[in-house]
Design a protein around this motif. Structure first.
Motif, PDB file in Angstrom:
ATOM      1  N   SER A   1       0.846  -1.195   0.000  1.00 40.56           N
ATOM      2  CA  SER A   1       0.000   0.000   0.000  1.00 40.56           C
ATOM      3  C   SER A   1       0.878   1.239   0.000  1.00 40.56           C
ATOM      4  O   SER A   1       1.669   1.445   0.923  1.00 40.56           O
ATOM      5  CB  SER A   1      -0.903   0.012   1.239  1.00 40.56           C
ATOM      6  OG  SER A   1      -1.552   1.250   1.351  1.00 40.56           O
TER       7      SER A   1
ATOM      8  N   ALA B   1     -11.671  -9.839   5.308  1.00 36.55           N
ATOM      9  CA  ALA B   1     -10.780  -9.125   4.386  1.00 36.55           C
ATOM     10  C   ALA B   1      -9.508  -9.925   4.135  1.00 36.55           C
ATOM     11  O   ALA B   1      -9.010  -9.993   3.003  1.00 36.55           O
ATOM     12  CB  ALA B   1     -10.433  -7.755   4.963  1.00 36.55           C
ATOM     13  N   GLN B   2      -8.965 -10.556   5.184  1.00 36.91           N
ATOM     14  CA  GLN B   2      -7.777 -11.372   5.024  1.00 36.91           C
ATOM     15  C   GLN B   2      -8.083 -12.612   4.183  1.00 36.91           C
ATOM     16  O   GLN B   2      -7.284 -13.003   3.313  1.00 36.91           O
ATOM     17  CB  GLN B   2      -7.234 -11.788   6.388  1.00 36.91           C
ATOM     18  CG  GLN B   2      -6.012 -12.688   6.342  1.00 36.91           C
ATOM     19  CD  GLN B   2      -4.789 -12.009   5.747  1.00 36.91           C
ATOM     20  OE1 GLN B   2      -4.783 -10.788   5.536  1.00 36.91           O
ATOM     21  NE2 GLN B   2      -3.762 -12.784   5.454  1.00 36.91           N
TER      22      GLN B   2
ATOM     23  N   CYS C   1     -10.405 -12.906   1.881  1.00 32.55           N
ATOM     24  CA  CYS C   1     -10.576 -12.463   0.497  1.00 32.55           C
ATOM     25  C   CYS C   1      -9.230 -12.199  -0.164  1.00 32.55           C
ATOM     26  O   CYS C   1      -9.020 -12.533  -1.340  1.00 32.55           O
ATOM     27  CB  CYS C   1     -11.454 -11.214   0.450  1.00 32.55           C
ATOM     28  SG  CYS C   1     -13.197 -11.514   0.835  1.00 32.55           S
ATOM     29  N   HIS C   2      -8.307 -11.605   0.587  1.00 33.63           N
ATOM     30  CA  HIS C   2      -6.971 -11.343   0.050  1.00 33.63           C
ATOM     31  C   HIS C   2      -6.283 -12.648  -0.340  1.00 33.63           C
ATOM     32  O   HIS C   2      -5.702 -12.758  -1.434  1.00 33.63           O
ATOM     33  CB  HIS C   2      -6.140 -10.587   1.081  1.00 33.63           C
ATOM     34  CG  HIS C   2      -4.703 -10.440   0.704  1.00 33.63           C
ATOM     35  ND1 HIS C   2      -4.260  -9.552  -0.264  1.00 33.63           N
ATOM     36  CD2 HIS C   2      -3.581 -11.093   1.153  1.00 33.63           C
ATOM     37  CE1 HIS C   2      -2.959  -9.645  -0.390  1.00 33.63           C
ATOM     38  NE2 HIS C   2      -2.525 -10.568   0.448  1.00 33.63           N
TER      39      HIS C   2
ATOM     40  N   ARG D   1      -7.801 -14.235  -3.434  1.00 27.51           N
ATOM     41  CA  ARG D   1      -7.435 -13.533  -4.669  1.00 27.51           C
ATOM     42  C   ARG D   1      -5.989 -13.784  -5.069  1.00 27.51           C
ATOM     43  O   ARG D   1      -5.663 -13.811  -6.264  1.00 27.51           O
ATOM     44  CB  ARG D   1      -7.635 -12.019  -4.512  1.00 27.51           C
ATOM     45  CG  ARG D   1      -9.065 -11.568  -4.385  1.00 27.51           C
ATOM     46  CD  ARG D   1      -9.160 -10.052  -4.560  1.00 27.51           C
ATOM     47  NE  ARG D   1      -8.247  -9.326  -3.694  1.00 27.51           N
ATOM     48  CZ  ARG D   1      -8.553  -8.877  -2.474  1.00 27.51           C
ATOM     49  NH1 ARG D   1      -9.770  -9.111  -1.989  1.00 27.51           N
ATOM     50  NH2 ARG D   1      -7.674  -8.197  -1.759  1.00 27.51           N
ATOM     51  N   THR D   2      -5.112 -13.898  -4.102  1.00 29.43           N
ATOM     52  CA  THR D   2      -3.672 -13.838  -4.396  1.00 29.43           C
ATOM     53  C   THR D   2      -2.922 -15.138  -4.177  1.00 29.43           C
ATOM     54  O   THR D   2      -1.717 -15.181  -4.402  1.00 29.43           O
ATOM     55  CB  THR D   2      -3.015 -12.749  -3.536  1.00 29.43           C
ATOM     56  OG1 THR D   2      -3.167 -13.084  -2.138  1.00 29.43           O
ATOM     57  CG2 THR D   2      -3.638 -11.387  -3.794  1.00 29.43           C
TER      58      THR D   2
END
Length: 256
Positions: A126, A207-208, A210-211, A214-215
């Motif tokens: 970020s 959120a973790q 989902c991260h 995705r990755t």
């Protein structure tokens, strides 16, 4: 500097922005409508802040009050951690203390915290240091030489929970980290985050998850374990509730 010389102001910022910057040798004079902290990591900076002159280096921070005219000049290679502070980040107590003494000696504890934040920002994906927001209130309290205030204690706890999201946290555990009662913790969450401890933790875990979906190619069961869910079905239930989908469908949407 991001602000061009001669600029009168920038738009107010919603979150504290953290940057790693190097300053040029020539003097840059400007002002902006948010407070700013300059924390040199290497080299030395000469500053004039509202007519008060001083130096910032690895053991001295500089605080620029919102709207204050200031000029910065570097005499060689330098690197600094710069915080463009959101107004809501600072208490009146912190603001008054730092405005009175814009050149602040760093304690050993503050120096270690600055090093940690700079290192984390170097390796952060970020650009604005979003994962470091929780440490800003503690840094401000440390610089103003105040015992950790409520906001600092809350955000320090949030950072520790986020770093160990797989732990089976309870509200009592989080309250103990912040050294307050569970009922007081609920009050702090409502005041600062407009949420509850359980709702916040559920969103952090989601959120973790989902991260990772995705990755990574990690199995769903392992993602559930890493994100603090009892099992894969618990993660699926949580994702249906918070995102309206399932882990498998969410992952496929990013592979399509």
């Amino acid at each position: 500097m991001v602000t061009p010389p001669g600029s009168a102001s920038l738009s107010p910022i919603l979150d504290t922005q953290l940057h790693l910057r190097s300053y040029r040798d020539e003097s840059l004079a400007h002002r902006h409508d948010f407070p700013q902290l300059v924390l040199p990591l290497a080299g030395r900076l000469e500053l004039d802040i509202g007519g008060r002159q001083g130096c910032a280096d690895s053991v001295t921070a500089a605080f620029v009050e919102a709207g204050a005219a200031h000029a910065t000049c570097a005499g060689g290679a330098n690197r600094a951690l710069v915080l463009d502070l959101a107004p809501s980040t600072m208490s009146n107590l912190q603001l008054d203390s730092l405005a009175r003494t814009p050149f602040v000696a760093l304690t050993a504890a503050a120096g270690k915290l600055v090093e940690f934040m700079a290192l984390s920002l170097t390796h952060s994906q970020s650009p604005s240091g979003a994962r470091l927001q929780h440490w800003v209130p503690l840094l401000l309290d440390t610089l103003a030489q105040h015992p950790p205030q409520a906001k600092s204690r809350l955000h320090r706890m949030l950072a520790r929970v986020e770093a160990q999201v797989a732990h089976p946290w309870t509200v009592a555990d989080m309250a103990a980290l912040a050294a307050i009662s569970p009922s007081r913790l609920h009050e702090w969450f409502q005041q600062e985050l407009a949420s509850s401890p359980r709702a916040w933790l559920a969103e952090v875990r989601m959120a973790q998850a989902c991260h990772l979906l995705r990755t990574s190619a990690l199995p769903l069961a392992l993602i559930a374990q890493r994100c603090g869910y009892g099992d894969q079905s618990a993660m699926t239930h949580a994702m249906r509730k918070l995102r309206g989908t399932t882990p498998s469908a969410y992952r496929k949407s990013y592979l399509a």
